[in-house]
Design a protein around this motif. Structure first.
Motif, PDB file in Angstrom:
ATOM      1  N   PHE A  23       0.850  -1.178   0.000  1.00  0.00           N
ATOM      2  CA  PHE A  23       0.000   0.000   0.000  1.00  0.00           C
ATOM      3  C   PHE A  23       0.896   1.241   0.000  1.00  0.00           C
ATOM      4  N   ASP A  24       0.796   2.079  -1.019  1.00  0.00           N
ATOM      5  CA  ASP A  24       1.594   3.292  -1.089  1.00  0.00           C
ATOM      6  C   ASP A  24       0.966   4.370  -0.204  1.00  0.00           C
ATOM      7  N   LEU A  25       1.787   4.975   0.668  1.00  0.00           N
ATOM      8  CA  LEU A  25       1.302   5.943   1.652  1.00  0.00           C
ATOM      9  C   LEU A  25       1.764   7.359   1.353  1.00  0.00           C
ATOM     10  N   GLY A  26       2.440   7.555   0.240  1.00  0.00           N
ATOM     11  CA  GLY A  26       2.889   8.883  -0.135  1.00  0.00           C
ATOM     12  C   GLY A  26       4.231   9.244   0.458  1.00  0.00           C
ATOM     13  N   ARG A  27       4.930  10.203  -0.191  1.00  0.00           N
ATOM     14  CA  ARG A  27       6.243  10.694   0.242  1.00  0.00           C
ATOM     15  C   ARG A  27       7.259   9.558   0.419  1.00  0.00           C
ATOM     16  N   GLY A  28       7.184   8.569  -0.466  1.00  0.00           N
ATOM     17  CA  GLY A  28       8.132   7.460  -0.448  1.00  0.00           C
ATOM     18  C   GLY A  28       7.878   6.419   0.616  1.00  0.00           C
ATOM     19  N   ARG A  29       6.750   6.506   1.316  1.00  0.00           N
ATOM     20  CA  ARG A  29       6.420   5.554   2.368  1.00  0.00           C
ATOM     21  C   ARG A  29       5.470   4.485   1.841  1.00  0.00           C
ATOM     22  N   SER A  30       5.565   3.294   2.403  1.00  0.00           N
ATOM     23  CA  SER A  30       4.683   2.203   1.985  1.00  0.00           C
ATOM     24  C   SER A  30       4.509   1.203   3.118  1.00  0.00           C
ATOM     25  N   LEU A  31       3.443   0.417   3.007  1.00  0.00           N
ATOM     26  CA  LEU A  31       3.187  -0.676   3.943  1.00  0.00           C
ATOM     27  C   LEU A  31       2.879  -1.919   3.127  1.00  0.00           C
ATOM     28  N   ARG A  32       3.713  -2.947   3.294  1.00  0.00           N
ATOM     29  CA  ARG A  32       3.491  -4.223   2.613  1.00  0.00           C
ATOM     30  C   ARG A  32       3.024  -5.239   3.639  1.00  0.00           C
ATOM     31  N   MET A  33       1.881  -5.860   3.359  1.00  0.00           N
ATOM     32  CA  MET A  33       1.316  -6.857   4.256  1.00  0.00           C
ATOM     33  C   MET A  33       1.236  -8.193   3.528  1.00  0.00           C
ATOM     34  N   GLY A  34       1.559  -9.279   4.259  1.00  0.00           N
ATOM     35  CA  GLY A  34       1.574 -10.595   3.647  1.00  0.00           C
ATOM     36  C   GLY A  34       1.023 -11.665   4.566  1.00  0.00           C
ATOM     37  N   ALA A  35       0.636 -12.776   3.965  1.00  0.00           N
ATOM     38  CA  ALA A  35       0.132 -13.920   4.722  1.00  0.00           C
ATOM     39  C   ALA A  35       0.352 -15.177   3.900  1.00  0.00           C
ATOM     40  N   GLY A  36       0.430 -16.338   4.591  1.00  0.00           N
ATOM     41  CA  GLY A  36       0.639 -17.589   3.873  1.00  0.00           C
ATOM     42  C   GLY A  36       0.252 -18.793   4.696  1.00  0.00           C
ATOM     43  N   TYR A  37       0.183 -19.935   4.006  1.00  0.00           N
ATOM     44  CA  TYR A  37      -0.143 -21.211   4.648  1.00  0.00           C
ATOM     45  C   TYR A  37       0.665 -22.315   3.987  1.00  0.00           C
ATOM     46  N   LEU A  38       1.273 -23.191   4.800  1.00  0.00           N
ATOM     47  CA  LEU A  38       2.000 -24.374   4.333  1.00  0.00           C
ATOM     48  C   LEU A  38       1.375 -25.597   4.982  1.00  0.00           C
ATOM     49  N   HIS A  39       1.026 -26.600   4.193  1.00  0.00           N
ATOM     50  CA  HIS A  39       0.204 -27.700   4.682  1.00  0.00           C
ATOM     51  C   HIS A  39       0.992 -28.772   5.445  1.00  0.00           C
ATOM     52  N   GLY A  40       2.161 -29.168   4.946  1.00  0.00           N
ATOM     53  CA  GLY A  40       2.905 -30.287   5.546  1.00  0.00           C
ATOM     54  C   GLY A  40       4.251 -29.863   6.086  1.00  0.00           C
ATOM     55  N   THR A  41       4.536 -30.207   7.381  1.00  0.00           N
ATOM     56  CA  THR A  41       5.779 -29.779   8.021  1.00  0.00           C
ATOM     57  C   THR A  41       6.352 -30.909   8.878  1.00  0.00           C
ATOM     58  N   ILE A  42       7.557 -30.697   9.390  1.00  0.00           N
ATOM     59  CA  ILE A  42       8.205 -31.679  10.263  1.00  0.00           C
ATOM     60  C   ILE A  42       7.549 -31.749  11.636  1.00  0.00           C
ATOM     61  N   TYR A  43       6.690 -30.782  11.974  1.00  0.00           N
ATOM     62  CA  TYR A  43       6.087 -30.750  13.310  1.00  0.00           C
ATOM     63  C   TYR A  43       4.833 -31.622  13.351  1.00  0.00           C
ATOM     64  N   ASP A  44       4.990 -32.866  12.900  1.00  0.00           N
ATOM     65  CA  ASP A  44       3.830 -33.733  12.670  1.00  0.00           C
ATOM     66  C   ASP A  44       3.935 -35.085  13.372  1.00  0.00           C
ATOM     67  N   SER A  45       4.941 -35.280  14.234  1.00  0.00           N
ATOM     68  CA  SER A  45       5.184 -36.623  14.748  1.00  0.00           C
ATOM     69  C   SER A  45       5.732 -36.578  16.172  1.00  0.00           C
ATOM     70  N   VAL A  46       5.551 -37.682  16.878  1.00  0.00           N
ATOM     71  CA  VAL A  46       6.158 -37.813  18.203  1.00  0.00           C
ATOM     72  C   VAL A  46       7.660 -38.021  18.101  1.00  0.00           C
ATOM     73  N   ILE A  47       8.141 -38.411  16.918  1.00  0.00           N
ATOM     74  CA  ILE A  47       9.572 -38.576  16.698  1.00  0.00           C
ATOM     75  C   ILE A  47      10.132 -37.242  16.231  1.00  0.00           C
ATOM     76  N   ALA A  48      11.068 -36.690  16.966  1.00  0.00           N
ATOM     77  CA  ALA A  48      11.577 -35.349  16.674  1.00  0.00           C
ATOM     78  C   ALA A  48      13.023 -35.390  16.229  1.00  0.00           C
ATOM     79  N   HIS A  49      13.376 -36.339  15.366  1.00  0.00           N
ATOM     80  CA  HIS A  49      14.715 -36.293  14.801  1.00  0.00           C
ATOM     81  C   HIS A  49      14.659 -36.275  13.280  1.00  0.00           C
ATOM     82  N   HIS A  50      13.627 -35.638  12.763  1.00  0.00           N
ATOM     83  CA  HIS A  50      13.495 -35.402  11.327  1.00  0.00           C
ATOM     84  C   HIS A  50      13.618 -36.699  10.523  1.00  0.00           C
ATOM     85  N   PRO A  51      12.748 -37.687  10.768  1.00  0.00           N
ATOM     86  CA  PRO A  51      12.884 -38.972  10.068  1.00  0.00           C
ATOM     87  C   PRO A  51      12.603 -38.818   8.577  1.00  0.00           C
TER      88      PRO A  51
END
Length: 412
Positions: free
Chosen positions: A247-275
């Motif tokens: 979003f351009d706010l004038g005088r060279g100022r701006s605000l960039r906003m972002g969001a995202g989602y990732l479905h599958g990650t390593i934080y999915d198991s009782v085993i925590a050594h990255h099998p």
């Protein structure tokens, strides 16, 4: 230590000499088949900024005529650091992005590291852009080789025709922002949630100077860093969506906003050594991310928050990271300089447990001593020692460390 320092100084001098020699001999004709684009190379090599949206940056470089059809662009980068650490607990050094074998068993350590010596090539054709990056590094993860073909992809699309592209290749997944304003060390947000594919992904994107949107289809596999899925059967069942708008706010100022989602990650198991295989009791545990950047001609301020949808079975608690940081552009001894301050915090356990949290604060300075040659320095304080491998076993409460890093980066 002396051997490491001498080696990376020699490598840097050799790389700088080759850049100067190429320029003096006119090796890269700005109108010929083989060219360079220094600003583009800096964006593509940078691991602290534009971490997740490299294809979008490449697409924008085409729209801004920094990449022109009918040319092959070459680039290179050298980054090396000297590190001094001190901890209050023998053998426990919680600095991020360093592997345990790097450290000694005592309370202090000093060593030099070649972070990376990288080269890239970008072929620009009508409607097609192909990219490949190879590198040498002394901080590879277990199982990796020092010399790697780190990234490669082919993107179909032309911004002069339509602001959309379709890319296929091995790359960082377009999820989150994960920029870190410090010169060399990344934040807890990056450390916990940076998603890198080990097999080719499919990315569909929409890019304008103000808006970026991406949908990525990811093979179900144990990728690099945070990527994983319950079955790891290779099917394109994992995915990510990411977007941002300025979003351009004038005088060279701006605000960039972002969001995202990732479905599958390593934080999915009782085993925590990255099998690498199916593991035990694995379920989908996705991530969501929000971020914002306020910018002016002189300074930027950024905040980012990322969290798992469900508790991590290995700790019985959700995993989250927060980063707040700023940077100020000025001059030092007549040369362009950037001062930065960054704070980040990672949480993965209930209050009071040894694996509850880690915190990091960094003060940084970067000075461009010559065009595309930068010297940097950091002071860093870390509180908490929680390896994300077997955290219930390896975590130690009360660990605090102080670290100083100086280094150099050059790009051609």
């Amino acid at each position: 230590m002396v051997g490491h320092l001498a080696r990376w100084i020699w490598a840097g001098a050799l790389a700088l000499w080759s850049v100067q020699a190429a320029a003096e001999e006119g090796m890269y004709n700005p109108d010929g088949l083989v060219r360079t684009s220094l600003h583009y190379s800096e964006e593509m090599f940078d691991r602290q900024d534009h971490v997740t949206n490299k294809v979008a940056r490449m697409f924008l470089a085409r729209s801004e005529a920094r990449l022109e059809p009918g040319a092959l662009y070459l680039g290179g980068r050298f980054v090396a650091t000297q590190i001094w650490e001190r901890t209050n607990t023998p053998g426990r050094f919680p600095i991020l992005s360093r592997l345990p074998p790097t450290h000694t068993a005592g309370t202090s350590d000093s060593y030099g590291v070649i972070n990376d010596i990288s080269v890239h090539t970008t072929l620009v054709l009508p409607m097609v852009t192909a990219f490949a990056q190879g590198e040498y590094t002394e901080v590879e993860y277990p199982g990796q080789k020092p010399i790697q073909l780190r990234k490669y992809w082919v993107a179909i699309g032309d911004p002069d025709v339509a602001p959309v592209y379709l890319a296929f290749g091995r790359k960082t997944v377009n999820f989150g922002n994960f920029a870190t304003y410090a010169p060399f060390t990344h934040s807890h947000s990056t450390h916990y949630f940076w998603a890198q594919s080990d097999e080719p992904v499919i990315e569909l994107g929409y890019v304008t100077p103000r808006t970026e949107l991406a949908l990525t289809f990811i093979p179900a596999h144990r990728g690099l860093r945070v990527l994983s899925s319950p079955r790891n059967d290779g099917a394109f069942s994992n995915f990510a969506v990411n977007g941002s708008h300025r979003f351009d706010l004038g005088r060279g100022r701006s605000l960039r906003m972002g969001a995202g989602y990732l479905h599958g990650t390593i934080y999915d198991s009782v085993i925590a050594h990255h099998p690498p295989g199916r593991g035990i009791n694995r379920v989908w545990n996705g991530l969501w991310d929000v971020n914002a950047v306020y910018s002016t001609p002189r300074f930027d301020v950024m905040a980012e928050f990322t969290r798992t949808l469900h508790d991590w079975p290995a700790t019985g608690h959700h995993v989250q990271a927060t980063t707040v940081q700023g940077r100020w552009r000025s001059e030092l001894f007549g040369r362009p300089a950037v001062w930065s301050a960054s704070f980040s915090r990672g949480v993965q356990g209930a209050r009071g447990l040894p694996w509850e949290k880690m915190e990091q604060a960094i003060l940084g300075l970067e000075v461009e001593v010559a065009p595309h040659v930068t010297l940097g320095a950091e002071y860093m304080f870390n509180d908490g020692f929680v390896p994300l491998i077997l955290p219930r076993v390896t975590s130690v409460a009360g660990v605090k460390s102080h670290t100083v890093i100086v280094g150099a980066a050059l790009t051609f």
